[in-house]
Design a protein around this motif. Structure first.
Motif, PDB file in Angstrom:
ATOM      1  N   ARG A 190       0.835  -1.213   0.000  1.00  7.00           N
ATOM      2  CA  ARG A 190       0.000   0.000   0.000  1.00  7.00           C
ATOM      3  C   ARG A 190       0.860   1.250   0.000  1.00  7.00           C
ATOM      4  O   ARG A 190       0.568   2.221  -0.700  1.00  7.00           O
ATOM      5  N   LYS A 191       1.938   1.224   0.786  1.00  5.42           N
ATOM      6  CA  LYS A 191       2.839   2.384   0.847  1.00  5.42           C
ATOM      7  C   LYS A 191       3.524   2.605  -0.493  1.00  5.42           C
ATOM      8  O   LYS A 191       3.666   3.737  -0.954  1.00  5.42           O
ATOM      9  N   GLN A 192       3.962   1.518  -1.137  1.00  6.70           N
ATOM     10  CA  GLN A 192       4.617   1.633  -2.438  1.00  6.70           C
ATOM     11  C   GLN A 192       3.641   2.146  -3.489  1.00  6.70           C
ATOM     12  O   GLN A 192       3.996   2.960  -4.349  1.00  6.70           O
ATOM     13  N   ALA A 249       1.801   6.594  -6.931  1.00  7.97           N
ATOM     14  CA  ALA A 249       0.736   7.490  -7.381  1.00  7.97           C
ATOM     15  C   ALA A 249       1.118   8.952  -7.224  1.00  7.97           C
ATOM     16  O   ALA A 249       0.564   9.818  -7.905  1.00  7.97           O
ATOM     17  N   GLN A 250       2.047   9.267  -6.341  1.00  9.95           N
ATOM     18  CA  GLN A 250       2.419  10.647  -6.064  1.00  9.95           C
ATOM     19  C   GLN A 250       3.682  11.085  -6.804  1.00  9.95           C
ATOM     20  O   GLN A 250       3.917  12.278  -6.960  1.00  9.95           O
ATOM     21  N   ASN A 251       4.510  10.139  -7.239  1.00 17.07           N
ATOM     22  CA  ASN A 251       5.814  10.472  -7.811  1.00 17.07           C
ATOM     23  C   ASN A 251       5.865  10.208  -9.306  1.00 17.07           C
ATOM     24  O   ASN A 251       5.203   9.304  -9.819  1.00 17.07           O
ATOM     25  N   ASP A 252       6.689  11.001  -9.980  1.00 21.34           N
ATOM     26  CA  ASP A 252       6.976  10.786 -11.389  1.00 21.34           C
ATOM     27  C   ASP A 252       7.892   9.569 -11.522  1.00 21.34           C
ATOM     28  O   ASP A 252       8.926   9.492 -10.863  1.00 21.34           O
ATOM     29  N   GLU A 300       2.959  16.187 -11.246  1.00 23.16           N
ATOM     30  CA  GLU A 300       2.357  17.521 -11.287  1.00 23.16           C
ATOM     31  C   GLU A 300       1.133  17.664 -10.387  1.00 23.16           C
ATOM     32  O   GLU A 300       1.022  18.657  -9.645  1.00 23.16           O
ATOM     33  N   PRO A 301       0.206  16.694 -10.373  1.00 27.18           N
ATOM     34  CA  PRO A 301      -0.954  16.861  -9.476  1.00 27.18           C
ATOM     35  C   PRO A 301      -0.565  16.951  -7.998  1.00 27.18           C
ATOM     36  O   PRO A 301      -1.119  17.761  -7.258  1.00 27.18           O
ATOM     37  N   THR A 302       0.382  16.118  -7.574  1.00 30.62           N
ATOM     38  CA  THR A 302       0.796  16.142  -6.173  1.00 30.62           C
ATOM     39  C   THR A 302       1.556  17.424  -5.857  1.00 30.62           C
ATOM     40  O   THR A 302       1.333  18.061  -4.817  1.00 30.62           O
ATOM     41  N   PHE A 303       2.450  17.819  -6.762  1.00 27.35           N
ATOM     42  CA  PHE A 303       3.218  19.052  -6.570  1.00 27.35           C
ATOM     43  C   PHE A 303       2.287  20.257  -6.471  1.00 27.35           C
ATOM     44  O   PHE A 303       2.412  21.089  -5.564  1.00 27.35           O
ATOM     45  N   SER A 304       1.338  20.353  -7.401  1.00 28.76           N
ATOM     46  CA  SER A 304       0.434  21.505  -7.407  1.00 28.76           C
ATOM     47  C   SER A 304      -0.418  21.554  -6.144  1.00 28.76           C
ATOM     48  O   SER A 304      -0.655  22.632  -5.586  1.00 28.76           O
ATOM     49  N   ALA A 305      -0.862  20.392  -5.674  1.00 29.02           N
ATOM     50  CA  ALA A 305      -1.688  20.360  -4.464  1.00 29.02           C
ATOM     51  C   ALA A 305      -0.898  20.811  -3.242  1.00 29.02           C
ATOM     52  O   ALA A 305      -1.407  21.566  -2.401  1.00 29.02           O
TER      53      ALA A 305
END
Length: 256
Positions: A71-73, A78-81, A89-94
């Motif tokens: 789950r952690k991986q 989902a958050q990293n390029d 981009e979605p995580t960075f912008s948020a």
């Protein structure tokens, strides 16, 4: 040890349950047949319960640990390029929006500074050496940026050849220091595509934010600031100040 904490919890719980079951079984046996040797009954039931319950509890605990790791991986993926290991981009912008899109008191420190960094010549590298070397250039530059910024700074990949760096609470002096270190470290990189030395080059637009602004507007301002570096005679980086006064007044913009 802490990596297997769920397994240890399951093992402890399984042992406790086994002992509870053994005591319950002993109570039942003793009620049904009080004439039997109580010690032998208790010892037998405890042994059987622990031998059965403990391995099952450990196995369940290990499965729980593996599931938690997966789950952690998955969350990290989902958050990293995937190529650069920077935030996508979605995580960075948020994350940036949580800093830039909030109210600030007049005269307080800036909300932060965004650096929009463009990797020059990526198309040339792809065309001359191949896309694998272009990916290597992106990955190497990203690692250099991440290793240069301060603890707590946010690094993301916002487009194909552009990275965003948000420096929470950074004023002009802070931003210039971080930006120059990034530039120095990137230009000193030893990049040898196909055995040929190719110097890395970057350009950047920096926006120092002192009042509330949404991420989309902030990024749009940074793109415009970055574009100024393409003009002849300009430095590798341009700075713009949003809703803040400076003695020089240079690159001062007041967005309403």
């Amino acid at each position: 040890m802490f990596r297997h904490k769920p397994a240890l919890s399951w093992a402890a719980g399984g042992t406790a349950v086994g002992i509870a079951l053994a005591l319950a079984a002993y109570g039942i046996f003793n009620a049904v047949s009080p004439s039997l040797a109580a010690g032998r009954e208790l010892g037998l039931t405890l042994t059987v319960s622990i031998l059965v319950g403990l391995p099952l509890a450990i196995a369940c605990g290990l499965l729980a640990s593996k599931a938690a790791l997966l789950r952690k991986q998955a969350q990290k993926s989902a958050q990293n390029d995937g190529l650069t290991s920077c935030l996508n981009e979605p995580t960075f912008s948020a994350l940036v929006d949580t800093y830039s899109n909030r109210n600030s008191a007049p005269g307080s420190n800036p909300l932060g500074t965004i650096l929009l960094i463009n990797l020059d010549d990526l198309k040339v590298i792809n065309s001359r050496f191949g896309f694998s070397w272009g990916n290597e250039a992106l990955s190497s530059v990203a690692a250099t940026i991440r290793n240069t910024v301060r603890n707590g700074d946010i690094v993301g990949r916002v487009s194909g050849d552009q990275f965003g760096v948000f420096l929470p609470g950074a004023n002009e002096i802070d931003a210039r220091g971080v930006a120059e270190r990034i530039h120095d470290n990137v230009t000193k990189m030893q990049f040898y595509p196909a055995g040929t030395h190719y110097p890395m080059s970057i350009r950047a637009g920096a926006v120092i934010v002192s009042s509330r602004i949404g991420f989309d507007d902030l990024l749009r301002t940074a793109v415009g600031t970055l574009a100024k570096t393409q003009a002849p005679g300009h430095d590798w980086i341009e700075y713009q100040f949003l809703n803040t006064s400076h003695a020089s007044g240079e690159n001062d913009s007041r967005l309403q």
